[in-house]
Design a protein around this motif. Structure first.
Motif, PDB file in Angstrom:
ATOM      1  N   ARG A 160       0.799  -1.239  -0.044  1.00 22.23           N
ATOM      2  CA  ARG A 160      -0.112   0.024   0.028  1.00 22.23           C
ATOM      3  C   ARG A 160       0.732   1.319  -0.117  1.00 22.23           C
ATOM      4  O   ARG A 160       0.383   2.289  -0.257  1.00 22.23           O
TER       5      ARG A 160
ATOM      6  N   THR B 160       2.286   3.382  -3.987  1.00 23.01           N
ATOM      7  CA  THR B 160       1.862   4.230  -4.791  1.00 23.01           C
ATOM      8  C   THR B 160       2.578   5.678  -4.852  1.00 23.01           C
ATOM      9  O   THR B 160       2.102   6.444  -5.910  1.00 23.01           O
TER      10      THR B 160
ATOM     11  N   THR C 136       5.617   8.011  -6.491  1.00 23.03           N
ATOM     12  CA  THR C 136       6.147   8.316  -7.726  1.00 23.03           C
ATOM     13  C   THR C 136       7.600   8.551  -7.561  1.00 23.03           C
ATOM     14  O   THR C 136       8.243   9.058  -8.654  1.00 23.03           O
TER      15      THR C 136
ATOM     16  N   VAL D 191       3.389   1.158 -11.310  1.00 26.17           N
ATOM     17  CA  VAL D 191       3.871   1.145 -10.042  1.00 26.17           C
ATOM     18  C   VAL D 191       5.592   1.348 -10.031  1.00 26.17           C
ATOM     19  O   VAL D 191       6.004   2.048  -9.283  1.00 26.17           O
ATOM     20  N   THR D 192       6.012   0.515 -11.084  1.00 31.55           N
ATOM     21  CA  THR D 192       7.504   0.501 -11.082  1.00 31.55           C
ATOM     22  C   THR D 192       8.166   1.473 -12.093  1.00 31.55           C
ATOM     23  O   THR D 192       9.219   1.085 -12.348  1.00 31.55           O
TER      24      THR D 192
ATOM     25  N   PRO E 171       7.471   5.063 -12.689  1.00 33.14           N
ATOM     26  CA  PRO E 171       7.588   6.786 -12.567  1.00 33.14           C
ATOM     27  C   PRO E 171       9.015   7.156 -12.393  1.00 33.14           C
ATOM     28  O   PRO E 171       9.498   7.975 -13.107  1.00 33.14           O
ATOM     29  N   GLN E 172       9.705   6.225 -11.767  1.00 39.52           N
ATOM     30  CA  GLN E 172      10.996   7.038 -11.058  1.00 39.52           C
ATOM     31  C   GLN E 172      11.989   6.778 -12.301  1.00 39.52           C
ATOM     32  O   GLN E 172      13.057   7.395 -12.494  1.00 39.52           O
TER      33      GLN E 172
ATOM     34  N   SER F  41      -2.677   0.000  -9.157  1.00 41.14           N
ATOM     35  CA  SER F  41      -3.394   0.842  -8.315  1.00 41.14           C
ATOM     36  C   SER F  41      -4.778   1.222  -8.603  1.00 41.14           C
ATOM     37  O   SER F  41      -5.363   2.180  -8.288  1.00 41.14           O
TER      38      SER F  41
ATOM     39  N   SER G 276      -6.616   6.234  -2.806  1.00 42.63           N
ATOM     40  CA  SER G 276      -5.864   7.302  -2.441  1.00 42.63           C
ATOM     41  C   SER G 276      -5.833   8.472  -3.595  1.00 42.63           C
ATOM     42  O   SER G 276      -5.718   8.034  -4.602  1.00 42.63           O
TER      43      SER G 276
ATOM     44  N   GLU H  83      -3.071   9.730  -4.188  1.00 40.47           N
ATOM     45  CA  GLU H  83      -1.588   9.366  -4.364  1.00 40.47           C
ATOM     46  C   GLU H  83      -1.779   8.343  -5.721  1.00 40.47           C
ATOM     47  O   GLU H  83      -1.075   8.416  -6.631  1.00 40.47           O
ATOM     48  N   ALA H  84      -2.516   7.285  -5.468  1.00 41.60           N
ATOM     49  CA  ALA H  84      -2.926   6.229  -6.740  1.00 41.60           C
ATOM     50  C   ALA H  84      -3.328   6.884  -7.940  1.00 41.60           C
ATOM     51  O   ALA H  84      -2.953   6.480  -9.058  1.00 41.60           O
TER      52      ALA H  84
ATOM     53  N   VAL I 146      -2.588  10.165  -8.897  1.00 43.68           N
ATOM     54  CA  VAL I 146      -1.506  10.499  -9.426  1.00 43.68           C
ATOM     55  C   VAL I 146      -0.820   9.831 -10.000  1.00 43.68           C
ATOM     56  O   VAL I 146      -0.268   9.893 -10.983  1.00 43.68           O
ATOM     57  N   GLN I 147      -0.648   8.528  -9.392  1.00 44.27           N
ATOM     58  CA  GLN I 147       0.467   7.713 -10.154  1.00 44.27           C
ATOM     59  C   GLN I 147      -0.100   7.190 -11.252  1.00 44.27           C
ATOM     60  O   GLN I 147       0.772   6.907 -12.521  1.00 44.27           O
TER      61      GLN I 147
ATOM     62  N   GLN J  72       0.170   9.806 -14.003  1.00 42.58           N
ATOM     63  CA  GLN J  72       1.677  10.146 -14.175  1.00 42.58           C
ATOM     64  C   GLN J  72       2.074   9.022 -15.414  1.00 42.58           C
ATOM     65  O   GLN J  72       2.898   9.614 -16.318  1.00 42.58           O
TER      66      GLN J  72
ATOM     67  N   MET K  27      -3.327  -3.296  -3.121  1.00 40.76           N
ATOM     68  CA  MET K  27      -2.812  -1.899  -3.029  1.00 40.76           C
ATOM     69  C   MET K  27      -3.891  -0.821  -3.801  1.00 40.76           C
ATOM     70  O   MET K  27      -3.641   0.456  -3.744  1.00 40.76           O
TER      71      MET K  27
END
Lengths: 203, 476
Positions: A28, A31, A33, B38-39, B41-42, B67, B83, B85-86, B88-89, B92, B413
């Motif tokens: 959890r 999420t 970034t 999830v894996t 954006p960075q 998400s 959320s 944040e989810a 936004v992800q 993104q 998640m």
């Protein structure tokens, strides 16, 4: 990445085998970034009680474990998912090295790329280290040994390229990009040869 | 004459840009890069900060699955994210794909779904390829005879920028599954049994090749279930040699070659299976005939056993804690343990055949009082096909929830999760502590076992519900 040559710290110990990446960082919290700020969730569901206070039974919450940057963990540490959030969380939490008799493949690869040392030691020495939390150790990356308080040594083997990258702060993407010509030549030769097989065909 | 080679060695050799040496790993070329929210954006940020382009957008395929909510959008068009944040992800990834020119199967796509379900469905996954994704269950694609494995986000960035990875050649492990699976026993039982035999780290450092009569007899969906869980034995990849089953499944898929290109591809794919006399670093033999409906009783997938067999005693403090956490009792079988939640879904078991298997047991029956059952198709295509067959009506009539595709309660998640202490019979791949919600207790099982357990309200043997089914008699 900055070069890593030597790490000096007392050890903290988590004896459990098979500590998986969900325990290191529950899903959890994935999420995000960004890579930063995950330390506060490291071992989240083990470390905190349901009311948010510290769990006194979590070994790393013991006063003696505070400030320790070398973690000795039970066999097969880091099994489970490929989430790089696990090494990011450990580093942000303050762990700089994990000593173990066996470490899961993807976790180890991710960790080393972020400068988190993941070191495999022999089983007998692993058992000995697991039984002795708070041991003052110095890890020598170049010499591939862990120095004990009495001057004794435990050896480990790092994959030579990973060791080279750690010692010299080599940027692996930079290294790959230096081989762009080789990649171009490979693609050119292969795509001519196998255009029929691998080209994506759209409707 | 060249030495006999394994399937793995043939694929590896064909993708080596620069061979490994004592000092340096091999540079390995990647044919297909799968991306999710999830894996990645960075990794996209890394490209941006270095001013790099994504080298092969045409070999990159993205989707939204981890998400994402599995409840539909509300009347206002808003999706019920767990959320901010989810949300936004996901946004993104949409932005990143636009900026870097990546094909995204997003909310507006008729093909969106779990990344390991849609790759094969689109025909993007094909024999002989190298396939990677920032997700450990990338091993799923090995079912097609592709070398497919999970990577971390730093490596996602490497592939985006160079289409290559730095890799040491792994060892090989052959798992021969001889004989035939008994009626009512499926691929999930098979792979749980295998992991129970070789252990949760039994495949570490190895690529597995599943072989033998019982493997050859599996459908493509079943092969995907088997390869999917290779990582749960510590192996990065699992492979099955491509054969007529593979070719028939792929033919006509949107991104599969067509016409003459198809014939040429099949001719090449036929050369991929391991040569006679090729050797493996390790070999294991399993007798399929001995496998029964299998479930997990502890907190990792290696703690698996036939559901009617007594749970073994803990051998150490960690196993004792695992049994305590699960409230499994040494000496008693898992069969009969009360169930709170049943989840049918995930990249392991969310394909049409999995849903059919669950529906076959639920048809004309009801989910037991007090049990919550969630059925989450793996992709929009699976959802469409299932609804065309009326499977959703079977689930809804039984009292189960029918959701929108995504990873859902496998990784929990997106807000789909179980409450502390609840026992979940789940068709997913991981039974780690807290995986399906803090304090939730996960029992991994096949879709048939999950459906039988939903009806019984306790962990139940699906064969007891199939005896009166004429198709079962035919199969037996």
């Amino acid at each position: 990445m900055k070069p890593i040559t030597r790490i000096h710290s007392r050890t903290a110990v988590l004896t459990d085998e098979n500590i998986d990446t969900d325990r290191i960082i529950p899903a959890r919290f994935l999420t995000t970034t960004s890579r930063t700020g995950l330390g506060k969730h490291c071992f989240n569901d083990w470390r905190y009680l349901p009311d948010g206070s510290d769990n006194p039974d979590f070994p790393l919450n013991q006063p003696a474990a505070h400030g320790c940057s070398i973690l000795v963990a039970g066999r097969n540490f880091g099994c489970g998912s490929s989430r790089e959030h696990a090494p990011w969380a450990l580093l942000d939490y303050g762990i700089e090295a994990v000593l173990c008799s066996e470490i899961a493949d993807i976790f180890r690869s991710n960790a080393l790329k972020n400068g988190l040392l993941t070191l495999v030691v022999a089983e007998a020495e692993h058992r000995w280290l697991l039984a002795k939390p708070g041991l003052e150790l110095a890890i020598d990356v170049a010499g591939q040994f862990v120095e004990l308080p009495d001057g004794g040594r435990i050896s480990f083997q790092l994959e030579p390229f990973a060791r080279h990258c750690l010692l010299n702060g080599v940027d692996q993407l930079g290294y790959l990009l230096q081989h762009a010509d080789l990649i171009d030549a490979f693609v050119h030769a292969r795509e001519h040869q196998e255009a029929a097989v691998h080209s994506r065909t759209f409707q | 004459m060249s030495a006999p080679r394994t399937l793995f060695e043939k694929i590896w050799d064909a993708h080596v840009v620069a061979p490994e040496s004592a000092d340096t790993p091999a540079i390995l070329y990647v044919d297909l890069h799968l991306v999710h929210e999830v894996t990645s954006p960075q990794a996209f940020d890394e490209l941006r900060s270095r001013g790099l382009k994504l080298r092969r957008p045409d070999r990159t395929l993205a989707t939204l699955d981890h998400s994402t909510p599995t409840l539909p959008a509300g009347p206002d068009g808003e999706r019920p994210y767990a959320s901010a944040e989810a949300r936004v992800q996901v946004a993104q990834l949409e932005t990143n794909c636009r900026e870097f020119g990546v094909e995204l199967h997003g909310w507006d796509s008729a093909d969106r779904g779990i990344v390991h379900v849609i790759g094969p469905e689109l025909g993007a996954t094909r024999p002989g390829m190298t396939i990677v994704c920032g997700d450990s269950h990338t091993s799923t694609h090995g079912a097609f005879g592709a070398l497919a494995f999970g990577i971390g986000t730093t490596e996602v960035g490497h592939v985006m920028a160079t289409q290559c990875l730095l890799q040491r050649k792994p060892k090989t492990l052959a798992i021969h599954v001889d004989g035939a699976l008994p009626a009512g026993v499926g691929a999930k039982d098979l792979i749980l049994h295998v992991i129970g035999e070789i252990g949760v780290d039994g495949g570490t450092g190895h690529v597995i090749e599943y072989r033998g009569a019982a493997i050859e007899a599996l459908s493509m969906e079943e092969r995907m279930t088997v390869c999917n869980m290779s990582i749960e034995a510590g192996a990065r990849a699992g492979l099955i040699a491509p054969d007529e089953t593979t070719f028939a499944w792929l033919k006509g898929r949107p991104q599969a070659p067509q016409g003459e290109a198809w014939d040429a591809a099949v001719a090449r794919w036929r050369t991929l299976p391991s040569d006679a006399g090729a050797s493996y670093d390790r070999e294991v033999r399993i007798d399929a005939g001995q496998i029964r409906p299998t479930v997990t009783y502890g907190t990792h997938p290696g703690m698996a056993i036939a559901m009617d067999k007594p749970v073994p005693a803990a051998r150490n403090a960690v196993e004792r804690r695992a049994l305590d956490y699960m409230r499994s009792e040494a000496g008693r079988p898992m069969q009969g343990m009360p169930v709170d939640v049943v989840f049918v879904g995930s990249c392991t078991n969310s394909r049409l055949s999995d849903l059919r298997e669950a529906a076959r047991i639920l048809r004309g029956r009801r989910v037991a009082d007090g049990v919550r059952m969630l059925v989450v198709p793996g992709s929009e295509a699976v959802r469409r096909d299932a609804e065309r067959e009326g499977l959703h009506q079977v689930f809804l009539a039984a009292g189960a929830e029918w959701r929108v595709p995504g990873c859902s309660m496998c990784i929990a998640m997106n807000g789909d999760l179980a409450q502390p202490g609840q026992l979940v019979v789940s068709t997913s791949n991981r039974n780690f502590e807290g995986r399906q919600g803090k304090g939730a207790r996960t029992v991994l099982a096949s879709p048939a076992s999950a459906a039988a357990s939903a009806v019984a309200g306790v962990i139940a043997d699906p064969r007891d519900y199939l005896r009166d089914d004429p198709r079962q008699e035919q199969a037996a």
